[in-house]
Design an enzyme around this catalytic site. Structure first.
Site, mmCIF file in Angstrom:
data_model
loop_
_atom_site.group_PDB
_atom_site.id
_atom_site.type_symbol
_atom_site.label_atom_id
_atom_site.label_comp_id
_atom_site.label_asym_id
_atom_site.label_seq_id
_atom_site.Cartn_x
_atom_site.Cartn_y
_atom_site.Cartn_z
ATOM 1 N N SER A 269 0.823 -1.207 0.000
ATOM 2 C CA SER A 269 0.000 0.000 0.000
ATOM 3 C C SER A 269 0.863 1.267 0.000
ATOM 4 C CB SER A 269 -0.959 -0.044 1.198
ATOM 5 O OG SER A 269 -2.007 0.878 1.045
ATOM 6 N N ASP A 460 -7.536 -6.277 -6.261
ATOM 7 C CA ASP A 460 -7.479 -5.025 -5.500
ATOM 8 C C ASP A 460 -7.947 -3.867 -6.369
ATOM 9 O OD1 ASP A 460 -6.874 -3.101 -3.555
ATOM 10 O OD2 ASP A 460 -4.788 -2.938 -4.214
ATOM 11 N N HIS A 519 -5.928 -6.591 -2.073
ATOM 12 C CA HIS A 519 -4.906 -5.635 -1.653
ATOM 13 C C HIS A 519 -3.862 -6.306 -0.771
ATOM 14 C CE1 HIS A 519 -3.469 -1.573 -0.910
ATOM 15 N NE2 HIS A 519 -3.507 -1.770 0.391
#
EC number: 3.4.16.5
Length: 543
Positions: A269, A460, A519
């Site tokens: 991230s 994601d 993700h």
């Protein structure tokens, strides 16, 4: 249906304040406040805005008018976390940076020089031996503690797990969650650590933990995240990099048995910002005890200008999964992107607060907002959000476990409570313009020295595989043409031949797409995740 409050978005969508509309203030309730530390971010912002041009002011006004709530919600910086520092006698080891800095050696020319580079005098490392039998997370050797920056009053918490296999020879990996402002202990107990926390609070052994063949350090950073704390704040990636270098230097000084082994930085991230900068900081010190060999960035945010173009395709059925948005919403995103791209380009040119903050506010509202409002999981296009603010109920289980007194005592935590994500930190980073800055420009320098892996789960949305593949192919570096031409090949599990993804690689650069991963790839695809890590650490894709 719950609307997702993405850790990568929640702060960004409400993080800036127009200087002509609001006065930034301190919170009213402070504990042990060091005002100079908290005033630095505000002072930096004030100094940056002195050079605000008429064109830039018009941009601020335009974006503030379009998204007034986003600008109104950031009149305050976060309150420091309550804490009680333990006496030094309660720690098994304390490594003082001043002692490390005082060691001089003779070089090949017969001249005296410091054994290790860097400004370390202000740092100490406190170490606690964690009894594996108390918590039952894993049977391996464990250490936890704090890196203390005594000058800035910052205290970063870490938790180290030795390899289950061959710790005397296996590599060491640092894991960083993103946010910015989310605890890496989420990664520990939800993704790649030795155990996960179940609904009843019990621990479940993870056969696919990344410490199967590597020792792993989980770090809560920046300060005021997870078990970390400070009376001040950190609001940009570069400042956080100095802390990481100090932590690793002192850790490997205390435990030299790990310092000669290959070391790798990994994360996901917003770690797509952190990792290039942190690795560059380490490599800038030629006399170091950190054997950095590679970096791994999972579903990262690294090059906003390239990546934001791919939100519309991913939301509208062009990323391999059914569309989440209807045609009118997709068209609205198409219409909004040129303005978004223009704002990001301005940020890339100046790298200033006054250009980077409006870019973040406009683009996040225009390119992520439509998806977020559907209530679908921004971390996984296949699923709606759960009851937790971040869509996953597992996060609540982890928070409950890490707030247990016996857990906090076992690892030496000094804060009054644990929170998985601190959205104030998220806003602080955006308010300093960090969100959209072009940290991908650091990567070519890394590729000159070490291999870089960018991997992405293909389900994601928030940091989707389309955008990650695109920025790696757009990056200008000496191996650019060869990498761009490289074909995607099947990535299979060794032994059974099961296809779990696709990979392309050239020179020191590798991109990998993991099938049916969101993700958090290790959460959705633990077996494929461990296969990827084991083979990457073995050097299979390096040239």
């Amino acid at each position: 249906m719950r609307v997702a409050a993405s850790a990568l978005l929640a702060g960004a969508a409400s993080a800036a304040v127009a200087p002509q509309q609001q006065i930034l203030k301190f919170p009213s309730s402070f504990s042990e406040l060091k005002e100079d530390l908290w005033s630095k971010p505000l002072h930096n912002l004030e100094e940056s805005l002195k050079s605000l041009t008429g064109e830039a002011k018009a941009t601020w006004d335009e974006v503030a008018t379009m998204y007034p709530e986003s600008f109104d919600k950031a009149a305050f910086f976060s309150t420091p976390k309550p804490h009680t520092r333990k006496h030094d006698s309660e720690w098994d080891h304390i490594v003082k940076g001043a002692d490390v800095q005082s060691v001089w050696v003779e070089n090949a020319q017969g001249e005296k020089e410091r054994e290790i580079d860097g400004k370390l005098e202000q740092f100490d490392l406190r170490v606690k031996k964690v009894d594996p039998s108390v918590l039952g997370v894993d049977k391996v050797k464990q250490y936890s503690g704090y890196l203390d920056d005594n000058e800035e009053d910052k205290h970063l918490f870490y938790w180290f797990f030795e390899s289950r296999n061959d710790p005397k020879n296996d590599p060491v990996v640092l894991w960083l969650n993103g946010g910015p402002g989310c605890s890496s202990l989420m990664g520990l107990f939800m993704e790649l650590g030795p155990a996960s926390v179940m609904k009843d609070g019990k621990l479940k052994h993870n056969d696919y933990s990344w410490n199967a063949n590597a020792s792993v350090i989980f770090l809560d950073q920046p300060v005021n995240v997870g078990y970390s704390y400070s009376s001040g704040s950190v609001s940009n990636t570069v400042a956080a990099g100095k802390d990481i270098y100090a932590l690793l230097t002192l850790f490997f000084k205390q435990f030299p048995e790990y310092s000669k082994q290959p070391f790798h930085i990994s994360g996901e991230s917003y770690a797509g910002h952190y990792i290039p900068v942190f690795a560059s900081e380490i490599l800038s010190h030629k006399k170091r005890n950190i054997n950095l060999q590679s970096v791994l960035i999972g579903n990262g945010l690294t090059d906003g200008l390239t990546q934001y173009e791919y939100y519309r395709p991913m939301a509208c059925g062009e990323g391999g999964w059914p569309a989440v948005l209807d045609e009118s919403s997709c068209q609205a995103m198409d219409n909004a992107y040129p303005r978004c791209a223009s704002l990001i380009e301005n940020c890339y040119k100046s790298e200033s607060v006054w250009s980077c903050v409006p870019a973040s506010i406009y683009c996040n509202n225009a390119m992520i907002g439509p998806y977020q409002r559907t209530g679908q999981n921004v971390y996984d296009v296949r699923r709606p959000c759960g009851d937790n603010q971040l869509c996953y109920d597992e996060i609540d289980y982890i928070s409950a476990f890490l707030n247990k007194k016996e857990v906090m005592k076992a690892v030496g935590a000094e804060v009054s409570s644990y929170d998985s994500c601190n959205f104030d930190i998220n806003r602080n980073f955006l308010l300093q313009g960090d969100w959209m800055k072009p940290y991908h420009r650091v990567v070519p320098g890394l590729l000159e020295e070490i291999p870089v892996l960018v991997y992405a789960g293909d389900a994601d949305y928030i940091c989707n595989w389309l955008g990650n593949k695109a920025w790696t192919e757009a990056l200008e570096w000496k191996g650019h043409e060869e990498y761009k031409k490289a074909e995607m090949k099947d990535f299979k599990i060794d032994g059974d031949g099961k296809k779990v993804g696709e990979v392309k690689s050239s020179g020191n650069f590798t991109f990998m797409k993991i099938h049916a991963g969101g993700h958090m790839v290790p959460f959705d695809q633990p077996e494929a995740s461990l296969e990827m890590v084991n083979r990457w650490l073995s050097g299979e894709f390096w040239e």
